[in-house]
Design an enzyme around this catalytic site. Structure first.
Site, PDB file in Angstrom:
ATOM      1  N   LYS A  35       0.619  -1.465  -0.147  1.00 60.69           N
ATOM      2  CA  LYS A  35       0.046   0.088  -0.037  1.00 60.69           C
ATOM      3  C   LYS A  35       1.057   1.093   0.065  1.00 60.69           C
ATOM      4  CE  LYS A  35      -0.487  -0.167   5.005  1.00 60.69           C
ATOM      5  NZ  LYS A  35      -1.310  -0.611   6.104  1.00 60.69           N
ATOM      6  N   ARG A 132     -11.156  -0.192  14.866  1.00 59.34           N
ATOM      7  CA  ARG A 132     -11.162   0.588  13.659  1.00 59.34           C
ATOM      8  C   ARG A 132     -12.152  -0.022  12.751  1.00 59.34           C
ATOM      9  NH1 ARG A 132      -5.047   1.735  11.864  1.00 59.34           N
ATOM     10  NH2 ARG A 132      -5.392  -0.440  11.323  1.00 59.34           N
ATOM     11  N   TYR A 260      16.276  29.616   9.709  1.00 60.11           N
ATOM     12  CA  TYR A 260      15.087  30.151  10.078  1.00 60.11           C
ATOM     13  C   TYR A 260      14.832  30.211  11.770  1.00 60.11           C
ATOM     14  CZ  TYR A 260      12.906  30.304   5.505  1.00 60.11           C
ATOM     15  OH  TYR A 260      12.619  30.627   4.048  1.00 60.11           O
ATOM     16  N   MET A 308      12.275  24.322   3.512  1.00 61.07           N
ATOM     17  CA  MET A 308      11.501  23.688   2.453  1.00 61.07           C
ATOM     18  C   MET A 308      12.378  22.778   1.452  1.00 61.07           C
ATOM     19  SD  MET A 308       8.269  25.459   0.228  1.00 61.07           S
ATOM     20  CE  MET A 308       7.346  24.493  -0.801  1.00 61.07           C
TER      21      MET A 308
HETATM   22  C1  LIG Z   1      -0.591  -1.956   6.541  1.00 63.25           C
HETATM   23  C2  LIG Z   1      -1.082  -3.260   7.006  1.00 63.25           C
HETATM   24  C3  LIG Z   1      -0.430  -4.202   7.280  1.00 63.25           C
HETATM   25  C4  LIG Z   1       1.276  -4.182   7.412  1.00 63.25           C
HETATM   26  O1  LIG Z   1       1.796  -3.559   8.714  1.00 63.25           O
HETATM   27  P1  LIG Z   1       3.216  -3.486   9.206  1.00 63.25           P
HETATM   28  O2  LIG Z   1       3.124  -2.764  10.445  1.00 63.25           O
HETATM   29  O3  LIG Z   1       3.673  -2.441   8.013  1.00 63.25           O
HETATM   30  O4  LIG Z   1       3.929  -4.820   8.904  1.00 63.25           O
HETATM   31  C5  LIG Z   1      -0.902  -5.551   7.874  1.00 63.25           C
HETATM   32  N1  LIG Z   1      -2.266  -5.583   7.905  1.00 63.25           N
HETATM   33  C6  LIG Z   1      -3.209  -4.624   7.342  1.00 63.25           C
HETATM   34  C7  LIG Z   1      -4.611  -4.831   7.690  1.00 63.25           C
HETATM   35  C8  LIG Z   1      -2.649  -3.411   7.198  1.00 63.25           C
HETATM   36  O5  LIG Z   1      -3.441  -2.426   6.787  1.00 63.25           O
END
Ligand SMILES: *Cc1c(COP(=O)(O)O)cnc(C)c1O
Length: 364
Positions: A35, A132, A260, A308
């Protein structure tokens, strides 16, 4: 010539880290989680490096379609499932597996019409207390029965996500309590023979006794710490090296400041290197004075506020530092987790935040 900053993606490190995930997973199959553009490493590079993966998992429907179009024929899983009714024909057509975590998704599946012979593989998500996504244990049986009544749907897997797999001292929601809730959900299903997917990177690396048919490995594939223990201690290799160059040198007298807010003041005469990398490249603006950085491979400190397009670093002790010297912000030679610690964040965020204007380059 482009601006000198780039992120080199180490494909062999990605493949190596995948094998570590397999090793820790025992007999389990492993989803390579890709992802967020493979945690900032580029979906194309990830696809190339994870050819041997059992499956690829992500949350973006367009990313899933891109992977399929690129020729990936093995499993693809949407970890949050589909979002809208319009996603369903694509999911069906391209054999994309989906998590189902709420009754609204079930209703969309019930209302949709699918071509004869369609099979949508569903991973039923259990809410183990993280609150969640997912069905509470008492609702899992209802969800399973509704899904199983849909001709085009096949429930294949029961999945759960841990809130605290990296912290066995967490008393609010220990891993053991989440496992109890999961067992409750399983018991309610009786003899439905579903595969099980529980472990993210932290659970995979830190909970050796966990039973899993499918591990979901993310951060560990990219060479980041799962939250406890250094990445190197698990044999993981950094998969991204963010590097730039010095574009100017300033000689400071004692009492002069830099950048800055004039946050950093030289206590004695100093040489300061100006690096072509700032928060618009994804470098964390909250990095404190002393955040580690390598100049010509020598470890030194970031000093002064991140701006930046630039940061400033102490090169007083690095005699050969000059305009054009290579600066490593993180990666090989400098764990990303050290930079994250100095910025009050985690390696995940730094990887994912590397900006569009930073070119990703294929490396060894
Ligand atoms: C992103 C995600 C993972 C991976 O988690 P990591 O901590 O990066 O290994 C596993 N399961 C779900 C449902 C996720 O959304």
């Amino acid at each position: 010539m482009p601006r000198p900053i780039s992120a080199t993606i180490h494909l062999s490190a990605l493949s190596h880290n995948y094998r570590i995930a397999k090793k820790y997973g025992g007999a389990a199959k492993v989803w390579a989680v890709v992802k967020a553009n493979a945690y900032g490493h580029g979906l194309d590079f990830a696809l190339e490096a994870f050819q041997e993966a059992d499956g690829l998992a992500l949350v973006e429907v367009d990313g899933a379609l891109k992977i399929r179009a690129a020729g990936w024929s093995k499993s693809i899983l949407l970890l949050e499932g589909f979002f809208h009714a319009e996603d369903l024909p694509l999911v069906a057509q391209h054999r994309i597996e989906v998590a189902v975590h709420c009754v609204e998704q079930i209703a969309l599946l019930e209302q949709a019409t699918f071509a004869a012979g369609t099979e949508i593989r569903v991973h039923l998500k259990v809410n183990g207390g993280m609150n969640r996504l997912g069905f509470k244990p008492a609702a899992v049986d209802m969800a399973f029965r509704r899904l199983s009544a849909i001709r085009a749907v096949k429930v294949v897997d029961l999945m759960m996500h841990f809130a605290n797999a990296d912290d066995e001292t967490n008393v609010r929601l220990p891993v053991t309590e989440q496992l109890q809730r999961f067992a409750q959900a399983q018991a309610a299903l009786g003899d439905a023979s579903l595969e099980i997917s529980l472990a993210n990177s932290a659970a995979n690396l830190l909970n050796a006794s966990l039973k899993n048919d499918w591990v979901r490995a993310g951060i560990m594939l990219y060479g980041g710490s799962p939250g406890k223990g250094s990445a190197a201690s698990f044999g993981l290799l950094p998969a991204m090296t963010l590097a730039s160059e010095l574009i100017a040198i300033q000689e400071l007298e004692a009492g002069e400041s830099v950048g800055y807010g004039s946050r950093y003041v030289a206590l004695q005469p100093m040489r300061i290197g100006v690096v072509a990398c700032g928060y618009a490249d994804g470098y964390p603006r909250h990095a404190i004075d002393g955040t580690p950085v390598l100049v010509n491979g020598v470890r030194t400190s970031m000093v002064g506020r991140v701006s930046m397009d630039m940061i400033t670093v102490d090169v007083t002790g690095i005699a050969d530092a000059k305009v054009g010297s290579v600066v490593t912000l993180w990666g090989q030679g400098l764990p990303i987790d050290e930079v994250a610690d100095a910025s009050d964040t985690i390696g995940y965020e730094l990887m994912c935040a590397v900006a569009q204007r930073v070119q990703l380059i294929k490396g060894e």
